[in-house]
Design a protein around this motif. Structure first.
Motif, PDB file in Angstrom:
ATOM      1  N   MET A 141       0.863  -1.178   0.000  1.00  0.00           N
ATOM      2  CA  MET A 141       0.000   0.000   0.000  1.00  0.00           C
ATOM      3  C   MET A 141       0.906   1.236   0.000  1.00  0.00           C
ATOM      4  O   MET A 141       1.130   1.879   1.019  1.00  0.00           O
ATOM      5  N   SER A 142       1.437   1.517  -1.183  1.00  0.00           N
ATOM      6  CA  SER A 142       2.378   2.630  -1.327  1.00  0.00           C
ATOM      7  C   SER A 142       1.640   3.966  -1.239  1.00  0.00           C
ATOM      8  O   SER A 142       0.404   4.018  -1.272  1.00  0.00           O
ATOM      9  N   MET A 186      -1.270  -4.814  -5.428  1.00  0.00           N
ATOM     10  CA  MET A 186      -2.300  -4.021  -4.741  1.00  0.00           C
ATOM     11  C   MET A 186      -2.979  -3.041  -5.698  1.00  0.00           C
ATOM     12  O   MET A 186      -4.147  -2.675  -5.497  1.00  0.00           O
ATOM     13  N   VAL A 187      -2.277  -2.651  -6.741  1.00  0.00           N
ATOM     14  CA  VAL A 187      -2.828  -1.715  -7.731  1.00  0.00           C
ATOM     15  C   VAL A 187      -4.130  -2.263  -8.310  1.00  0.00           C
ATOM     16  O   VAL A 187      -5.108  -1.522  -8.491  1.00  0.00           O
ATOM     17  N   TYR A 188      -4.172  -3.556  -8.584  1.00  0.00           N
ATOM     18  CA  TYR A 188      -5.334  -4.146  -9.267  1.00  0.00           C
ATOM     19  C   TYR A 188      -6.511  -4.335  -8.315  1.00  0.00           C
ATOM     20  O   TYR A 188      -7.673  -4.281  -8.741  1.00  0.00           O
ATOM     21  N   TYR A 189      -6.216  -4.537  -7.067  1.00  0.00           N
ATOM     22  CA  TYR A 189      -7.287  -4.595  -6.061  1.00  0.00           C
ATOM     23  C   TYR A 189      -7.954  -3.227  -5.934  1.00  0.00           C
ATOM     24  O   TYR A 189      -9.187  -3.113  -5.989  1.00  0.00           O
ATOM     25  N   ILE A 190      -7.159  -2.182  -5.811  1.00  0.00           N
ATOM     26  CA  ILE A 190      -7.716  -0.830  -5.676  1.00  0.00           C
ATOM     27  C   ILE A 190      -8.426  -0.416  -6.965  1.00  0.00           C
ATOM     28  O   ILE A 190      -9.464   0.249  -6.935  1.00  0.00           O
ATOM     29  N   GLU A 191      -7.893  -0.824  -8.095  1.00  0.00           N
ATOM     30  CA  GLU A 191      -8.511  -0.473  -9.378  1.00  0.00           C
ATOM     31  C   GLU A 191      -9.924  -1.043  -9.498  1.00  0.00           C
ATOM     32  O   GLU A 191     -10.788  -0.441 -10.149  1.00  0.00           O
ATOM     33  N   ASN A 192     -10.162  -2.169  -8.870  1.00  0.00           N
ATOM     34  CA  ASN A 192     -11.497  -2.774  -8.969  1.00  0.00           C
ATOM     35  C   ASN A 192     -12.578  -1.891  -8.345  1.00  0.00           C
ATOM     36  O   ASN A 192     -13.747  -1.963  -8.727  1.00  0.00           O
TER      37      ASN A 192
END
Length: 468
Positions: free
Chosen positions: A28-29, A63-69
């Motif tokens: 979680m950058s 994590m990028v793809y989780y947040i993108e959803n």
């Protein structure tokens, strides 16, 4: 030289890219956190730009793809555009594949998969894909339970698991047994309370989302409505900066009898081209203003009808628009016009739209005074509603009617905690109302509840058993 080694040498010689087999991390950058904050404030385009940058600078961050959803989730949940649903659905499996390339020893490995699946289950329910949604809920539940076993100290697992556990009691027992889902309101509440404490202590990035889930479980599963509403001020969730918080806070304000405050919250919500259009807020704003008998209520209902691309609340919006014209403008012709539109447009998937459709099909014009009393009651303006009926008592007491006058007065007195007077009017409703209408049945139910609260169980049981 093996064929695989030969291919590797050839690739190196030709300078062709080799697909990395390195496991992705769950980080979680700062950039990802900033994107999450934008997205959950419905500034989706800004959030997407930050995630696109992260895909380049943090190419190994799953994590990028989780947040993108979340972007697809909010877009489809709020706008309900079926063509967009069909187009975006493929993103579900693509993102899950990206997550599965991540580190399986991370507590976020199964957590992110489960959250993505559960978000899509919610969207599928919006589009009446009940069987597929149920399958997704079960899959998410199994992943979260497995993650809980593997990482018992990973408290964030409770974010979605608490919802499933809290709602499990509302599912028929045979379905729970068949799917193996266990849980209760008490379990779900305890899990989310633990997570709230953790999120506040650690200032978790998910804190606002967690508090929103907690408010939902308190409000709808525990019937602790005042406690749920207080959370927004207690934890300083600012509706002036986030349309989603404005939606949740205004809805709970209205449902706790604070209609004026609900209107104020919606008036203070943020707006602008950077936010995802949220036309449902125009709908409830218009509806809440109707409950206050504001003359401009219909303009916001029209804005919702003209712009919303979804299928829910269309029929109710036309119904409320018809009511505006009848009780505020005294325009019977426009009432008929909008009730005809109510019967023609929108779907019949939710209770509010079904009730509106049934009223439209009846082709009956409601009594304007009684409808006005009903609208004031729905807005929590009980004293005004009572005064309106008292001013017209003689008119209804001396005429043959279907019992609605007595029913409306009983409900108002009940809301004002005038229990003895309410019971009198409930009794008259049961005796005098038209058997084909719902007034007698509802009156018996509400009278029984008054006796039950007074611990007069003999009387309440008698009334419940005699319900028509």
């Amino acid at each position: 030289m093996t064929q695989r080694f030969a291919f590797l040498i050839l690739t190196l010689l030709l300078g062709l890219p080799v697909r990395s087999t390195a496991q992705s991390k769950f980080i979680m950058s700062t950039r990802v956190m900033d994107a999450y904050q934008d997205i959950t404030s419905l500034k989706l385009a800004i959030g997407q730009l930050k995630l696109n940058e992260a895909k380049i600078s943090e190419s190994n961050n799953a994590m990028v793809y989780y947040i993108e959803n979340y972007i697809d989730f909010f877009t489809l949940f709020i706008q309900e555009d079926y063509n967009s649903y069909k187009k975006l659905l493929a993103n579900r499996d693509k993102r899950l594949e990206k997550i599965k390339l991540g580190d399986p020893n991370s507590p976020y490995y199964l957590f992110c998969q489960a959250e993505i699946i559960l978000q899509w289950a919610t969207i599928k329910l919006k589009f009446d894909k009940k069987i597929s949604a149920a399958s997704d809920v079960y899959s998410a539940y199994k992943l979260l339970e497995e993650n809980k076993q593997r990482f018992p100290n990973f408290v964030e697992n409770n974010k979605s698991l608490s919802i499933i556990h809290a709602l499990a009691e509302s599912v028929p027992s045979w379905v729970r047994n068949l799917m193996g889902i266990k849980g209760s309101v008490a379990v779900g509440t305890r899990e989310i309370e633990e997570l709230v404490q953790y999120s506040v202590k650690t200032n978790s990035i998910f804190k606002n989302e967690i508090i929103a889930i907690y408010s939902y479980i308190l409000f709808y599963s525990n019937n602790r409505k005042e406690d749920a509403f207080r959370l927004y001020n207690e934890y300083k969730l600012d509706h002036r900066k986030n349309p989603l918080i404005a939606f949740l806070k205004s809805t709970m304000a209205h449902n706790t009898g604070r209609n004026d405050l609900a209107i104020k919250i919606l008036e203070e919500r943020p707006s602008g081209s950077q936010y995802l259009p949220f036309y449902y807020l125009d709908f409830i704003y218009g509806k809440y203003k109707l409950y206050r008998l504001d003359r401009d209520a219909k303009s916001y209902l029209i804005k919702f009808i003209d712009n919303f691309t979804g299928q829910h609340y269309i029929k109710e919006a036309y119904q409320k628009l018809a009511w505006c014209n009848l009780i505020i403008d005294n325009d019977v012709n426009s009432f008929h016009k909008y009730m005809k539109s109510c019967s023609l447009y929108g779907s019949k998937l939710i209770d509010e739209d079904i009730q509106a459709y049934n009223e439209a099909r009846s082709e009956q014009v409601p009594d304007p005074i009684l409808l006005k009393a009903r609208v004031l009651f729905d807005g929590g303006y009980y004293v005004k509603a009572k005064q309106l009926l008292e001013q017209n008592t003689t008119k209804y007491a001396n005429s043959i009617n279907d019992g609605e006058f007595y029913y409306r007065m009983a409900r108002i007195l009940d809301a004002l905690k005038s229990n003895n007077e309410a019971l009198k009017f409930y009794d008259i409703t049961i005796k005098r109302s038209d058997p084909s209408r719902y007034y007698a049945c509802s009156a018996a139910l509400n009278a029984g509840l008054i006796y039950e609260q007074a611990k007069n169980y003999k009387k309440s049981t008698s009334i419940f058993q005699s319900m028509p």
